[in-house]
Design a protein around this motif. Sequence first.
Motif, PDB file in Angstrom:
ATOM      1  N   PHE A  78      12.685   7.689 -13.942  1.00 15.95           N
ATOM      2  CA  PHE A  78      14.098   7.764 -14.306  1.00 15.95           C
ATOM      3  C   PHE A  78      14.958   6.949 -13.345  1.00 15.95           C
ATOM      4  O   PHE A  78      15.838   6.199 -13.760  1.00 15.95           O
ATOM      5  CB  PHE A  78      14.547   9.228 -14.297  1.00 15.95           C
ATOM      6  CG  PHE A  78      16.014   9.428 -14.561  1.00 15.95           C
ATOM      7  CD1 PHE A  78      16.532   9.258 -15.832  1.00 15.95           C
ATOM      8  CD2 PHE A  78      16.874   9.775 -13.533  1.00 15.95           C
ATOM      9  CE1 PHE A  78      17.884   9.437 -16.072  1.00 15.95           C
ATOM     10  CE2 PHE A  78      18.230   9.959 -13.769  1.00 15.95           C
ATOM     11  CZ  PHE A  78      18.729   9.789 -15.045  1.00 15.95           C
ATOM     12  N   VAL A  79      14.664   7.088 -12.066  1.00 16.08           N
ATOM     13  CA  VAL A  79      15.488   6.411 -11.062  1.00 16.08           C
ATOM     14  C   VAL A  79      15.152   4.923 -10.973  1.00 16.08           C
ATOM     15  O   VAL A  79      16.016   4.093 -10.711  1.00 16.08           O
ATOM     16  CB  VAL A  79      15.306   7.107  -9.696  1.00 16.08           C
ATOM     17  CG1 VAL A  79      16.006   6.337  -8.608  1.00 16.08           C
ATOM     18  CG2 VAL A  79      15.834   8.527  -9.758  1.00 16.08           C
ATOM     19  N   GLY A 113      15.580  12.081  -3.717  1.00 15.76           N
ATOM     20  CA  GLY A 113      16.514  13.091  -4.236  1.00 15.76           C
ATOM     21  C   GLY A 113      16.126  13.668  -5.581  1.00 15.76           C
ATOM     22  O   GLY A 113      16.056  14.888  -5.761  1.00 15.76           O
ATOM     23  N   ALA A 114      15.874  12.790  -6.552  1.00 14.96           N
ATOM     24  CA  ALA A 114      15.542  13.279  -7.889  1.00 14.96           C
ATOM     25  C   ALA A 114      14.200  13.997  -7.867  1.00 14.96           C
ATOM     26  O   ALA A 114      14.010  15.004  -8.554  1.00 14.96           O
ATOM     27  CB  ALA A 114      15.504  12.111  -8.881  1.00 14.96           C
ATOM     28  N   GLY A 173      20.794  13.198 -10.532  1.00 12.63           N
ATOM     29  CA  GLY A 173      19.813  12.781 -11.532  1.00 12.63           C
ATOM     30  C   GLY A 173      18.743  13.840 -11.710  1.00 12.63           C
ATOM     31  O   GLY A 173      18.340  14.148 -12.836  1.00 12.63           O
ATOM     32  N   GLY A 174      18.306  14.419 -10.591  1.00 11.10           N
ATOM     33  CA  GLY A 174      17.295  15.470 -10.652  1.00 11.10           C
ATOM     34  C   GLY A 174      17.803  16.696 -11.396  1.00 11.10           C
ATOM     35  O   GLY A 174      17.089  17.285 -12.210  1.00 11.10           O
ATOM     36  N   VAL A 175      19.054  17.076 -11.128  1.00 16.62           N
ATOM     37  CA  VAL A 175      19.631  18.230 -11.826  1.00 16.62           C
ATOM     38  C   VAL A 175      19.745  17.918 -13.321  1.00 16.62           C
ATOM     39  O   VAL A 175      19.432  18.767 -14.166  1.00 16.62           O
ATOM     40  CB  VAL A 175      21.013  18.592 -11.227  1.00 16.62           C
ATOM     41  CG1 VAL A 175      21.695  19.644 -12.083  1.00 16.62           C
ATOM     42  CG2 VAL A 175      20.862  19.095  -9.802  1.00 16.62           C
ATOM     43  N   ALA A 176      20.167  16.683 -13.646  1.00 17.49           N
ATOM     44  CA  ALA A 176      20.282  16.289 -15.052  1.00 17.49           C
ATOM     45  C   ALA A 176      18.929  16.391 -15.746  1.00 17.49           C
ATOM     46  O   ALA A 176      18.827  16.874 -16.885  1.00 17.49           O
ATOM     47  CB  ALA A 176      20.827  14.868 -15.148  1.00 17.49           C
TER      48      ALA A 176
END
Lengths: 268, 258
Positions: A146-147, A210-211, A107-110
Amino acid sequence: MTRRSRSTNGRLPLVLLLPALLGLAFLLVPLVGLLIKAPWSTLPGRLFSADVWQALRLSLVCATAATALCLLLGVPLAWLLARGGLPGRSVIRAFVTVPLVLPPVVGGVALLLVLGRRGLVGQHLDTWFGISLPFTTAGVIVAEAFVAMPFLVISVEGALRAADPRYEEAAATLGAGRWLTFRRVTLPSIAPGVVAGTVLCWARALGEFGATITFAGNFPGRTTTMPLAVYLALETDPDVAVVLSLVLLLVSVVVLASLRERWIGGLR
Amino acid sequence: MFRRTAFAALAAVAALALAGCGDDTPASSSPSKSSPAVSGAVNVFAAASLTGTFTQLGKDFEAAHPGVRVTFNFAGSSALAKQINSGAPADVFASAAPKNMDDVTDKGTPTNFVKNTLEIAVPKGNPGKITGIKDFADKNKKIAICAAQVPCGAAAAKVFAALGITAQPDSLEQDVKAALTKVSLGEVDAALVYKTDVLSAKDKVEGIEFPESSKAVNEYPIATLTKAPNPDGAKAFVDYVLSDKGKAVLSAAGFDAP
């Protein structure tokens, strides 16, 4: 709920009681492990360090801001899903849950690919407004929102679908517009669902790792929230990690317990 | 069928809930002489930076020893050390730093098999116009370095101390691959990573070498573990890594000989 419906434990079937207690133990035993392993003797010294408070304050600020953002966008989204009569609603609902399924790091990369300095949208934000979200506190809020948003959307949508639409229809026949109906009829009737969703959303945002570390990076005072501090402390000093986790747990339990009492208790 | 599975899951949960105390003693492996007949599974716990090379070495090793299956657990060295000390069934441990190897209690004598040097990684085309390590002290450049708690961050700190400069990072990344990701996505102008990382992402990043990197060279030790379920396999795998064939694979990926 009234007291009557709660006092049924005399007749609780063993088939339910046993797994229920097992489930409770399953959730609580890791917490007990943390409490037992905590370095109680050196705890006060470790607790009152500037780093801990900085990370804790940042966590609380970001989780609250992210929750506010989720409320602002998530409640209307839930309404659209429940009442909008959209074609392909089940597909949209599945997409809403994507952040739940996606590993947060992905999600973070996205988010980086879209909102980063070279991202689809991010590059324009950067050249037109000079806004760059990665490595900022605003980036942390975006990553957490987002998460966490699916938790809010799903519980609010559930509440909306369970609510009786006839009240809304009655309001409409009495001449209320859709916005007035939503504010004065729909929203109060689904308040418990909104509160539950908000609580879940806030808790998820508070624990987000993580994100956040992928999208917003890690810099003390700017993007190092408690979970990031815990992770890095684990690399060198597990005792510190345990202390930080306990602080985060304590704060969240206190906040959640008091809010639930106050809001849900007052509503019923 | 479903009920049985559900019951098994419940039992597992119950076991977890009831465990807590009790020292599970792993079945001690029979004291073996170094017999050449290797078979079975070999569990190799290796530092994340070895992912590419060790996957290759594992395939070659399996080809050289039919009947052997190598399984890898790649993660940060400190996490692996914790897993091994908590009783994970590992045969071999390859760490990215001697410190994490020291943390592991039951092991054979470690051998340093490669070393890794820091290098500046910049996005393709060097958009931030980074010229050298001095640019890491420039507030106007977007910079990522590893957090001081992880090996690449400790090495970076040594370099900055040797140079007498104060780095101005925008982010302290949790591991070297995270720092590399920020570079390959163009989010930062430069990051300090290992030479092997630059090579592994050579279509997206460029490397800039700097002389002071010799101040912080990372040694990689490898060792068999005393409680290895497959001691013969463990020894054979370590021997293979240290062999000429193993060295060739490692040096092709940018690792230096120790």
